[in-house]
Design an enzyme around this catalytic site. Structure first.
Site, PDB file in Angstrom:
ATOM      1  CG  HIS A  50      -0.305  -0.286   2.481  1.00 58.82           C
ATOM      2  ND1 HIS A  50       0.751   0.451   2.930  1.00 58.82           N
ATOM      3  CD2 HIS A  50      -0.532  -1.257   3.388  1.00 58.82           C
ATOM      4  CE1 HIS A  50       1.140  -0.052   4.077  1.00 58.82           C
ATOM      5  NE2 HIS A  50       0.400  -1.092   4.379  1.00 58.82           N
ATOM      6  CG  LEU A  54       5.022  10.416  -3.187  1.00 60.74           C
ATOM      7  CD1 LEU A  54       4.100   9.602  -2.300  1.00 60.74           C
ATOM      8  CD2 LEU A  54       5.004  11.883  -2.772  1.00 60.74           C
ATOM      9  CG  HIS A 236       4.223   7.468   7.306  1.00 64.83           C
ATOM     10  ND1 HIS A 236       4.224   8.829   7.386  1.00 64.83           N
ATOM     11  CD2 HIS A 236       4.142   7.158   5.990  1.00 64.83           C
ATOM     12  CE1 HIS A 236       4.133   9.321   6.158  1.00 64.83           C
ATOM     13  NE2 HIS A 236       4.078   8.347   5.302  1.00 64.83           N
ATOM     14  CE1 TYR A 268       3.519  10.595   1.026  1.00 65.97           C
ATOM     15  CE2 TYR A 268       4.835  10.864   3.017  1.00 65.97           C
ATOM     16  CZ  TYR A 268       3.992  10.098   2.232  1.00 65.97           C
ATOM     17  OH  TYR A 268       3.620   8.846   2.639  1.00 65.97           O
ATOM     18  CB  VAL A 362      15.000  -1.417   1.196  1.00 69.53           C
ATOM     19  CG1 VAL A 362      15.215  -0.846  -0.196  1.00 69.53           C
ATOM     20  CG2 VAL A 362      16.231  -2.142   1.701  1.00 69.53           C
ATOM     21  CG  ASP A 550      43.060   4.201   4.948  1.00 71.02           C
ATOM     22  OD1 ASP A 550      42.066   4.037   5.688  1.00 71.02           O
ATOM     23  OD2 ASP A 550      43.616   5.303   4.813  1.00 71.02           O
ATOM     24  CE1 TYR A 646      45.733   3.977  19.777  1.00 68.54           C
ATOM     25  CE2 TYR A 646      47.838   3.466  18.735  1.00 68.54           C
ATOM     26  CZ  TYR A 646      46.572   4.021  18.675  1.00 68.54           C
ATOM     27  OH  TYR A 646      46.151   4.632  17.527  1.00 68.54           O
TER      28      TYR A 646
HETATM   29  P1  FAD Z   1       7.443  -5.487   2.562  1.00 67.14           P
HETATM   30  O1  FAD Z   1       6.717  -4.932   1.410  1.00 67.14           O
HETATM   31  O2  FAD Z   1       6.831  -5.276   3.905  1.00 67.14           O
HETATM   32  O3  FAD Z   1       7.623  -7.017   2.288  1.00 67.14           O
HETATM   33  C1  FAD Z   1       8.054  -7.925   3.259  1.00 67.14           C
HETATM   34  C2  FAD Z   1       7.362  -9.227   3.010  1.00 67.14           C
HETATM   35  O4  FAD Z   1       7.922 -10.213   3.858  1.00 67.14           O
HETATM   36  C3  FAD Z   1       5.896  -9.163   3.319  1.00 67.14           C
HETATM   37  O5  FAD Z   1       5.174  -9.429   2.136  1.00 67.14           O
HETATM   38  C4  FAD Z   1       5.707 -10.210   4.389  1.00 67.14           C
HETATM   39  O6  FAD Z   1       4.491 -10.892   4.262  1.00 67.14           O
HETATM   40  C5  FAD Z   1       6.884 -11.116   4.178  1.00 67.14           C
HETATM   41  N1  FAD Z   1       7.298 -11.861   5.365  1.00 67.14           N
HETATM   42  C6  FAD Z   1       7.555 -11.379   6.604  1.00 67.14           C
HETATM   43  N2  FAD Z   1       7.917 -12.367   7.436  1.00 67.14           N
HETATM   44  C7  FAD Z   1       7.902 -13.510   6.703  1.00 67.14           C
HETATM   45  C8  FAD Z   1       8.179 -14.876   6.998  1.00 67.14           C
HETATM   46  N3  FAD Z   1       8.584 -15.268   8.218  1.00 67.14           N
HETATM   47  N4  FAD Z   1       8.060 -15.779   6.013  1.00 67.14           N
HETATM   48  C9  FAD Z   1       7.675 -15.412   4.771  1.00 67.14           C
HETATM   49  N5  FAD Z   1       7.385 -14.137   4.433  1.00 67.14           N
HETATM   50  C10 FAD Z   1       7.506 -13.194   5.390  1.00 67.14           C
HETATM   51  N6  FAD Z   1       8.579   4.301   0.344  1.00 67.14           N
HETATM   52  C11 FAD Z   1       8.905   5.109  -0.666  1.00 67.14           C
HETATM   53  O7  FAD Z   1       9.936   4.913  -1.297  1.00 67.14           O
HETATM   54  N7  FAD Z   1       8.126   6.169  -1.022  1.00 67.14           N
HETATM   55  C12 FAD Z   1       6.970   6.439  -0.363  1.00 67.14           C
HETATM   56  O8  FAD Z   1       6.273   7.385  -0.687  1.00 67.14           O
HETATM   57  C13 FAD Z   1       6.591   5.619   0.719  1.00 67.14           C
HETATM   58  N8  FAD Z   1       5.493   5.890   1.427  1.00 67.14           N
HETATM   59  C14 FAD Z   1       5.064   5.017   2.375  1.00 67.14           C
HETATM   60  C15 FAD Z   1       3.856   5.248   2.998  1.00 67.14           C
HETATM   61  C16 FAD Z   1       3.367   4.341   3.902  1.00 67.14           C
HETATM   62  C17 FAD Z   1       2.049   4.606   4.561  1.00 67.14           C
HETATM   63  C18 FAD Z   1       4.119   3.181   4.208  1.00 67.14           C
HETATM   64  C19 FAD Z   1       3.612   2.157   5.162  1.00 67.14           C
HETATM   65  C20 FAD Z   1       5.361   2.984   3.634  1.00 67.14           C
HETATM   66  C21 FAD Z   1       5.844   3.894   2.706  1.00 67.14           C
HETATM   67  N9  FAD Z   1       7.074   3.711   2.085  1.00 67.14           N
HETATM   68  C22 FAD Z   1       7.433   4.526   1.050  1.00 67.14           C
HETATM   69  C23 FAD Z   1       8.019   2.663   2.528  1.00 67.14           C
HETATM   70  C24 FAD Z   1       7.930   1.436   1.661  1.00 67.14           C
HETATM   71  O9  FAD Z   1       6.621   1.050   1.502  1.00 67.14           O
HETATM   72  C25 FAD Z   1       8.712   0.288   2.282  1.00 67.14           C
HETATM   73  O10 FAD Z   1       9.964   0.726   2.717  1.00 67.14           O
HETATM   74  C26 FAD Z   1       8.893  -0.846   1.292  1.00 67.14           C
HETATM   75  O11 FAD Z   1       7.668  -1.197   0.707  1.00 67.14           O
HETATM   76  C27 FAD Z   1       9.506  -2.055   1.962  1.00 67.14           C
HETATM   77  O12 FAD Z   1       9.545  -3.118   1.061  1.00 67.14           O
HETATM   78  P2  FAD Z   1       9.988  -4.565   1.549  1.00 67.14           P
HETATM   79  O13 FAD Z   1       9.928  -5.455   0.374  1.00 67.14           O
HETATM   80  O14 FAD Z   1      11.249  -4.466   2.296  1.00 67.14           O
HETATM   81  O15 FAD Z   1       8.931  -4.949   2.670  1.00 67.14           O
HETATM   82  N1  THG Z   2      46.368   5.541  12.917  1.00 67.75           N
HETATM   83  C1  THG Z   2      46.455   4.211  12.969  1.00 67.75           C
HETATM   84  N2  THG Z   2      45.719   3.437  12.169  1.00 67.75           N
HETATM   85  C2  THG Z   2      44.844   3.984  11.300  1.00 67.75           C
HETATM   86  C3  THG Z   2      44.724   5.375  11.213  1.00 67.75           C
HETATM   87  C4  THG Z   2      45.509   6.164  12.061  1.00 67.75           C
HETATM   88  N3  THG Z   2      44.083   3.179  10.525  1.00 67.75           N
HETATM   89  C5  THG Z   2      42.968   3.735   9.831  1.00 67.75           C
HETATM   90  C6  THG Z   2      43.306   5.083   9.263  1.00 67.75           C
HETATM   91  N4  THG Z   2      43.844   5.920  10.303  1.00 67.75           N
HETATM   92  C7  THG Z   2      44.358   4.908   8.202  1.00 67.75           C
HETATM   93  N5  THG Z   2      44.685   6.146   7.559  1.00 67.75           N
HETATM   94  C8  THG Z   2      45.939   6.658   7.498  1.00 67.75           C
HETATM   95  C9  THG Z   2      46.203   7.600   6.527  1.00 67.75           C
HETATM   96  C10 THG Z   2      47.498   8.085   6.374  1.00 67.75           C
HETATM   97  C11 THG Z   2      48.507   7.649   7.222  1.00 67.75           C
HETATM   98  C12 THG Z   2      48.221   6.752   8.217  1.00 67.75           C
HETATM   99  C13 THG Z   2      46.948   6.257   8.363  1.00 67.75           C
HETATM  100  C14 THG Z   2      49.900   8.113   6.995  1.00 67.75           C
HETATM  101  N6  THG Z   2      50.314   8.207   5.741  1.00 67.75           N
HETATM  102  C15 THG Z   2      51.651   8.655   5.387  1.00 67.75           C
HETATM  103  C16 THG Z   2      51.610   9.180   3.947  1.00 67.75           C
HETATM  104  O1  THG Z   2      50.646   8.967   3.263  1.00 67.75           O
HETATM  105  O2  THG Z   2      52.593   9.797   3.592  1.00 67.75           O
HETATM  106  C17 THG Z   2      52.680   7.568   5.496  1.00 67.75           C
HETATM  107  C18 THG Z   2      52.410   6.383   4.650  1.00 67.75           C
HETATM  108  C19 THG Z   2      53.583   5.440   4.567  1.00 67.75           C
HETATM  109  O3  THG Z   2      54.722   5.790   4.948  1.00 67.75           O
HETATM  110  O4  THG Z   2      53.351   4.305   4.092  1.00 67.75           O
HETATM  111  O5  THG Z   2      50.605   8.367   7.936  1.00 67.75           O
HETATM  112  O6  THG Z   2      45.434   7.396  12.075  1.00 67.75           O
HETATM  113  N7  THG Z   2      47.285   3.647  13.838  1.00 67.75           N
END
Ligand code: FAD
Ligand code: THG
Length: 811
Positions: A50, A54, A236, A268, A362, A550, A646
């Site tokens: 339902h 949008l 909603h 909306y 989703v 990284d 550390y």
């Molecule tokens: P669902 O459509 O809920 O599907 C899940 C399915 O899983 C169901 O059919 C259910 O029967 C089945 N299921 C659950 N448990 C089991 C089980 N154990 N075994 C087997 N089957 C199972 N989104 C937008 O993008 N735009 C909008 O404008 C918007 N407006 C909305 C307005 C309203 C009033 C509502 C309620 C939602 C709106 N949404 C909108 C959100 C959107 O509807 C949902 O996010 C989307 O439909 C989710 O899809 P789905 O397939 O994940 O879930």
């Molecule tokens: N410290 C530590 N781990 C990390 C980060 C940190 N891991 C995730 C993230 N940060 C990693 N990112 C970086 C980015 C750059 C550098 C280190 C971590 C860095 N770069 C130098 C350069 O690009 O010149 C040296 C590289 C080299 O010599 O190889 O220092 O912050 N522990």
């Protein structure tokens, strides 16, 4: 792949997500697909049955926006017996308050950066675009011509038919009640069919892969496999009016006028022929316990309308659209769908049960894009779009708690249409994770934000009297929010003297046991089989060479490593891929650390440690600071001489206090996140997930230096020719500071987008790192960054912008 080699896939749920997953999988040759739903087909009663459908492509996330553009593209190509699945009526967001006008310009910029056409238009044009909007009620509008209406039930049916034509089955009235497993792998599902009440109708479906697409039933389905599925079902309100005078006699089509958002009032609107459909997020959050859903109704996702919640929203609707005065509501309902703590979907594989995948929380808007990503993930090993912000395994344990999910998701509901600044700190539960230095930081007047569950100082009020404050240009508007010139002063004081930074939130993982070295070496792009005591900067790549993350890998022993990583998704990957015998342990929570960086860092450290501190850059050593045993890494993300230090969490305060006392005579400052970001951008150090993602090759991201020949995922792909490059743009006016995600123009064409941006206080310039086509990435190329509608001129610069010879790091 031929049908005979297809794994057996069971998709649970035949909503818009499950149907799209079946379509995308069968299109890729995985044709042994069985879609099961507890409801009757083809309207099983979930949210998709339902949804008003949008599709607005604007969003705070590049990935979501591109999921949406793919949904538009795909649904536009579908029809059900000649009837449309997508009606491209366009989208119009109106502003009734001045702050919203700015927000429309910001969204326009964002849409340009993802390649979606849009225009900010004046009141008269709003009135011309929508028959019910009077020009005198709005200040401006954002028109997105390719937005429109998705007919979710038709899109389900159309995608199901395509999947069935390729070999898939769709079975209704099959409720999955058990997931069968063997030795950590799924083997199938067991269902109860509608007739189970009489003891019949039980069935099992063998499967190699199970995909959970159960929408807001997610927490219940996840419970079958001990998987907390952190989403909150909430109601909603959606209602249809009686015929509206201005919509009568407009022909037979269901909808012609653009879908409309009035976000200043959380509303909306869409046309249903001569009636108007209205959705509201203005009411109180109405969480629904999925365990208490009505079981014997055709529409368990539809609850009774609560008129008391509706009344103020309808008054606001009538204030915007005077044609609604005196028009009754014919039908309304409280429809249920999923909200998550951060507003992003949940995609990925169960951390402990191989073959069990999830695609939950989703929207219809993103459904086709999500399904494509999931199918690519399953069939090719990784999606072509960056999905790290959607990863099922992005949360810490506390972030999966029902209390956390409920509080954050309720807040998301309330804020769904609000103007959100990227640095707006989330409300509770706070504080969640604090470092041992938290008390000291509070005493120093830290202004905190929260990221990834951690409290993090942005800057410290105690530094307001630093002489450097006067050298920092003041700011206005968005750039001035959650910011202070004190932050710039902290950065300058670090370059001039020494700064103390809290590194506790950095994810630290201990990898150990026989085979640990071979594991890390075979997983990442650099050579980590180095002498004990060395630190290596290295990358995890997808099979196609995209940068997943990284890491810094420190060799502490023959088979003992400490890995510095970027969050839970990295920990999950390490755990998943570690061979038997190699232990992967996240030690972040039990440990803490500081960065002590700046030209006086050695003076400070040598006054509290008797150890020999002459070990070189990217080397590690165990030392003592007073009585505290410390692991010291000569690494600096800010590009200054110094160490990451550390220790275990219990000794954190002792570590901080010893350094703090020693720092006083050297002019040491506590420094926050803003200073950290400015300094790293002056040095050109990338932030994974922000500057580069799995969509980018190392060479494109400027990280070719971290890639060595060898055998690791992505090795075969890393030498591809760069198509685009991540480069720094220096703004012509040092006062021009942007935020990130803005489009970059060459002439009149949007050619790229900003990732990280900050003021560089040492070089006195606004820095915007941006992705640009390779032929526009050479230093000296003039570009413009569009910021709230203004084109700010800048020029591509050579990097690093500061200390190109690295003399600071190796004096
Ligand atoms: P669902 O459509 O809920 O599907 C899940 C399915 O899983 C169901 O059919 C259910 O029967 C089945 N299921 C659950 N448990 C089991 C089980 N154990 N075994 C087997 N089957 C199972 N989104 C937008 O993008 N735009 C909008 O404008 C918007 N407006 C909305 C307005 C309203 C009033 C509502 C309620 C939602 C709106 N949404 C909108 C959100 C959107 O509807 C949902 O996010 C989307 O439909 C989710 O899809 P789905 O397939 O994940 O879930
Ligand atoms: N410290 C530590 N781990 C990390 C980060 C940190 N891991 C995730 C993230 N940060 C990693 N990112 C970086 C980015 C750059 C550098 C280190 C971590 C860095 N770069 C130098 C350069 O690009 O010149 C040296 C590289 C080299 O010599 O190889 O220092 O912050 N522990």
């Amino acid at each position: 792949m031929s049908g005979t080699t297809s794994p057996r896939v069971v998709v649970i749920g035949s909503g818009v997500v499950g149907a799209a997953v079946a379509d995308e999988l069968t299109e890729r040759g995985w044709t042994d697909v069985t879609v099961l739903d507890r409801g009757a087909l083809s309207l099983p009663g979930g949210s998709s049955s339902h949804a008003p459908g949008l599709v607005f492509q604007a969003s705070p996330s590049r990935t979501l926006a591109r999921f949406a553009t793919y949904t538009v593209e795909k649904m536009s190509s579908l029809d059900l017996d000649g009837r449309w699945c997508f009606n491209p009526v366009g989208g119009l967001e109106v502003a009734t308050e001045p702050a919203r006008v700015d927000e429309l310009w910001r969204r326009h910029g964002f849409l340009s950066s993802v390649g979606v056409e849009s225009a900010v238009v004046g009141p008269d044009e709003c009135a011309a675009l929508h028959p019910l909007v009077p020009a005198d009620r709005v200040l401006a509008g954002l028109h997105i011509p390719t937005d429109g209406l998705a007919k979710a039930p038709r899109a389900v049916e159309a995608q199901a038919r395509r999947a069935i034509a390729r070999g898939a089955r769709f079975l209704g009235e099959q409720r999955v009640v058990e997931v069968l497993r063997d030795k950590g792998r799924v083997t199938g599902v067991r269902t109860e069919s509608a007739s189970a009440a009489d003891g019949r109708g039980e069935d099992t479906f063998p499967a190699d892969v199970v995909v959970q697409c159960t929408g807001f039933w997610g927490p219940l389905t996840g419970a079958l496999v001990d998987l907390p599925t952190p989403l909150l079902p909430m109601a909603h309100q959606y209602a249809r009016t009686a015929p509206v005078p201005g919509l009568r006699d407009r022909g037979t089509r269901e909808a012609v006028a653009p879908i409309l958002r009035h976000q200043d009032r959380d509303l909306y609107f869409r046309e249903h022929g001569e009636r108007l459909g209205i959705g509201s997020y203005a009411h109180r959050p109405i969480p629904i316990d999925p365990a208490n859903l009505p079981t014997h109704t055709e529409m368990p996702s539809s609850f009774d309308f609560t008129p008391e919640d509706w009344a103020p929203a309808y008054a606001d609707a009538q204030a915007l659209l005077p044609a609604l005065q005196g028009v009754e509501i014919e039908h309304g309902f409280n429809g249920v769908f999923s909200f998550t703590a951060d507003g992003m979907p949940l995609l990925g594989e169960h951390p402990d049960l191989q073959g069990y995948w999830v695609a939950e929380a989703v929207w219809v808007t993103h459904s086709c894009g999500v399904a494509r990503a999931l199918a690519e993930w399953l069939v090719d090993g990784h999606p072509s779009l960056d999905v790290h912000a959607c990863d099922l395994n992005r949360f810490t344990e506390a972030q999966r708690s029902p209390a956390y999910v409920e509080q954050r998701a309720s807040r998301n509901f309330a804020e769904v249409y609000d103007i959100l600044h990227p640095l707006d700190p989330p409300a509770g539960p706070r504080p969640m994770r604090t470092s041992p230095f938290h008390l000291r930081q509070q005493e120093l007047g830290a202004v905190f934000t929260e990221i990834g569950g951690w409290e993090r100082p942005l800057w410290f009020a105690s530094n307001a009297d630093l002489p450097e404050v006067g050298r920092i240009p003041t700011r206005e508007g968005w750039a001035a929010r959650h910011w202070s010139p004190v932050a710039g002063a902290e950065a300058l004081a670090t370059r001039d003297r020494v700064g103390l930074y809290d590194m506790t939130p950095l994810t630290r993982v201990e990898v150990s046991g026989p085979g640990a070295c071979a594991f890390l070496d075979g997983l990442t792009s650099n050579n980590v089989d180095v002498a004990v005591g060395r630190v290596v900067y290295t990358l995890m790549l997808t099979e196609t060479g995209g940068v997943l993350s990284d890491l810094t890998v420190t060799r502490l022993g023959e088979e003992l490593f400490q890995v510095g990583a970027n969050g839970e998704v990295d920990v999950d990957r390490l755990r998943r891929l570690a061979p038997a015998g190699v232990s992967v342990r996240d030690v972040t929570a039990g440990t803490c650390g500081v960065g002590l960086w700046g030209p006086r860092a050695l003076d400070v450290l040598s006054s509290v440690s008797a150890d020999d501190l002459s070990f070189g850059y990217f080397r590690a050593k165990r030392i003592h600071i007073g009585a505290v045993p410390v692991l010291a890494l000569r690494v600096s993300y800010v590009g200054e001489l110094g160490w990451e230090l550390y220790t275990s969490a219990d000794q954190g305060l002792a570590l901080w206090d010893a350094l703090w006392a020693a720092g006083a005579e050297h002019g040491m400052v506590a420094a926050g996140r803003h200073a950290f970001t400015s300094l790293r951008l002056e040095k050109g150090y990338r932030a994974s997930g922000v500057d580069m993602t799995s969509e980018d090759l190392p060479a494109e991201a400027g990280l070719a230096f971290a890639v060595k020949p060898g055998e690791y995922p992505g090795a075969a792909a890393v030498s591809a020719e760069p198509r685009r490059r991540l480069v720094p743009v220096l703004m012509d006016d040092p006062g021009d500071i942007v935020m990130g995600a803005e489009p970059v123009y060459s002439g009149d064409t949007a050619v790229g987008y900003v990732t990280s941006a900050a003021y560089g206080p040492t070089i006195d310039a606004g820095i915007a790192y941006a992705w640009l086509p390779a032929d526009l990435a050479a230093p000296g190329t003039p570009v413009a960054v569009e910021y709230f509608g203004a084109r700010l001129p800048g020029v591509v610069a050579a990097e690093p912008l500061f200390d190109p010879e690295g003399k600071r790091l190796r004096p």
